[in-house]
Design an enzyme around this catalytic site. Structure first.
Site, short mmCIF file in Angstrom:
data_model
loop_
_atom_site.label_atom_id
_atom_site.label_comp_id
_atom_site.label_asym_id
_atom_site.label_seq_id
_atom_site.Cartn_x
_atom_site.Cartn_y
_atom_site.Cartn_z
N GLU A 308 -25.53 -12.27 13.21
CA GLU A 308 -24.99 -10.95 13.55
C GLU A 308 -25.98 -10.33 14.52
OE1 GLU A 308 -24.87 -7.27 14.11
OE2 GLU A 308 -25.63 -7.14 12.06
N CYS A 342 -27.19 -1.62 13.09
CA CYS A 342 -26.37 -2.32 14.08
C CYS A 342 -24.96 -1.73 14.14
CB CYS A 342 -26.32 -3.81 13.78
SG CYS A 342 -25.89 -4.20 12.08
#
Length: 543
Positions: A308, A342
């Site tokens: 990710e 994020c």
């Protein structure tokens, strides 16, 4: 012994205390855990390879971003230490991979129970390590517990990802075989089997939940792990050690999970480049993720990468939006944990007819967010993680002053905590071609642009290499459908007052990136995540 099948429920610690009228008890438990944590600081900690204490020639000093207090002294591991851990993980793999999946489930349900009992201790350490508020920290520890329980349930529901097929004995036979020829009775077992050794390379911003989620997924599916917590500028090594201790105390055999601290340039690179390591699971920057992938495949090493790699997440506020709901969701998503997620919101597109009203309300809401020591109950925004993050903030504000208009914030903040990098959240009005709109900053910085047409807004929202999270506020069904049909993001929220783009809940949402935010298109906390850590095998036995 393994108990019967358990239904999955989220831990939801703060919510349970609040709804039962026991918020004061929650605060008391957290404050007590903070005092306990401080008493253990400044100690020296080893690495653990096959459950053996391992020491390096040099130490890494971990300091809190809150006030620079020394949290602990950790080993500065080398390539040789990484190689030792990889070797031990490889030797432990055979036995662990053949361990009945029900036994592995038992260990991880046990680990979840141990972490649940120690949640306030770990949350307090976490707040010291990366500057999260008590609410963010307890929520993160809850998520780690949820990951272990959810993945245990998925293994159980799927019976270890194994099933059988059979064909009956044919009444006729042939002298030579061919596709579709009649044959004897055949039993076929379709199994998902582990790859081998996984390198787990963890981020600083969710060092408990993401580390546990990545590690538990690799381990419960039968792989072994070499785990490297964030050990460079953004250090979160003590929570990583606590994860190791919990797994060990839950019954994980020696060598199955190895804890190695050290710089990414040495330990991380060795894990990523080793031919013995079958897979890498990583959360961090796109630059680092793509570098690992490129280096591995260009050198002819075939690995599984489950990564990710960040986001530049947008929200759209339509003219039909409930403004108070939109303002609440935007402020929370953009400025919670100082924007160091994020999934944090960094771009908002507002219909021109409501832009001034929205901005006015957003500034008022942002002004209410208290900045300071996150160990204090009333504080919402803590420090930036490091000097490097602070330098990025100063650079971004200089850029904003010369190329855009700062509507709110943009300044450093003096607090009573010496050594911490505290800054104001910044709201910036700019043009779409500004660098600030397209570069992931990992800071409490929000750009605002206006639009006249929903198609225009969606086009701008999608104009990024990332595709992690996105939000929308509006009440018109046609606009909502147009947004959900066309937005390029893996995690999408509509009219969510609690947060526009952050706060995925295990078992309810999946957390998955599209485009440059990830590789596989399958997310954590979902029914498809575990399958990435295994490869399929068809075994046919003919009588």
């Amino acid at each position: 012994m393994l108990m019967g099948k358990a239904s999955f429920t989220n831990e939801s610690t703060y919510k349970k205390y609040l709804e039962s009228g026991n918020e004061n008890e929650f605060d008391s438990l957290f404050d007590s855990a903070v005092e306990d944590a401080k008493r253990g600081f400044e100690a020296q900690y080893p690495m653990y390879i096959a459950d053996r204490e391992v020491f390096a020639k040099e130490l890494l000093v971990e300091r809190s971003p809150i006030n620079s207090v020394v949290i602990g002294n950790f080993q500065k591991g080398t390539r040789e230490h990484a190689q030792q851990a990889i070797s031990e993980a490889r030797m432990a793999f055979k036995q662990w991979s053949l361990t009945d999946y029900r036994k592995r489930i038992e260990i991880f349900r046990n680990a979840a129970q141990i972490m649940s009992k120690r949640k306030f201790e770990i949350s307090a350490i976490l707040s010291y390590e990366n500057g999260k508020s008590r609410y963010e920290s307890i929520g993160e520890v809850d998520e780690a517990i949820d990951f272990m329980n959810y993945y245990s349930n998925e293994m159980e529901l799927n019976k270890g990802y194994s099933r059988k097929n059979k064909t009956e004995q044919s009444t006729k036979s042939v002298e030579s075989g061919f596709q579709g020829a009649p044959s004897n009775a055949e039993t076929v077992t379709i199994s998902m089997k582990p790859y081998g050794v996984f390198g787990v390379i963890a981020p600083f911003n969710f060092p408990v939940s993401i580390s546990v989620g990545m590690s538990a997924a690799a381990l419960i599916t039968g792989n072994t792990v070499v785990f490297k917590p964030s050990s460079s500028d953004n250090m979160t090594m003590l929570t990583g050690l606590k994860i190791y201790e919990i797994f060990r105390d839950a019954g994980l055999p020696p060598g199955v999970f190895n804890y190695v601290t050290g710089p990414g340039s040495a330990v991380g690179d060795e894990i990523a480049s080793s031919a013995v390591v079958s897979g890498i699971v990583f959360t961090g920057s796109r630059e680092t993720g793509m570098s690992m992938i490129s280096k591995s495949f260009s050198s002819g090493k075939q690995k599984v990468f489950i990564v990710e790699m960040g986001g530049k997440n947008p929200a759209i506020v339509s003219k039909s939006a409930e403004l108070d709901k939109a303002v609440s969701g935007v402020a929370s998503a953009a400025f919670g944990f100082a924007g160091q997620k994020c999934s944090a919101l960094s771009r908002v597109y507002v219909h021109e007819s409501i832009k001034e009203q929205f901005i006015s309300k957003l500034i008022s809401k942002t002004r209410e967010l208290k900045i300071g020591n996150p160990l204090n109950k009333e504080v919402y925004i803590g420090p930036l993680i490091s000097r490097a993050a602070y330098t990025r903030y100063i650079s971004a504000m200089n850029k904003a002053r010369s190329t855009a208009r700062i509507l709110y914030g943009g300044n450093t903040v003096k607090t009573g905590d010496a050594g911490g990098y505290y800054v104001e959240p910044a709201i910036i009005e700019t043009r779409h071609d500004n660098e600030l709109v397209h570069t992931e900053l990992f800071l409490p910085v929000l750009t605002v642009e206006s639009f006249t047409d929903i198609d225009e807004a969606i086009k701008m929202a999608n104009d990024t290499e990332y595709g992690l999270t996105a939000g929308f506020y509006g009440t018109k069904a046609k606009e909502i459908k147009k947004f959900t049909d066309n937005i390029e993001a893996g995690v999408v929220y509509v009219n969510r007052a609690i947060s526009a783009t952050t706060g995925a809940i295990v078992g309810l949402h999946t957390f998955v990136g599209w485009k440059g935010s990830a590789l596989t298109g399958k997310g954590t906390g979902s029914k498809f995540y575990l399958q990435q850590f295994m490869r399929e095998q068809s075994l046919s036995v003919t009588k």
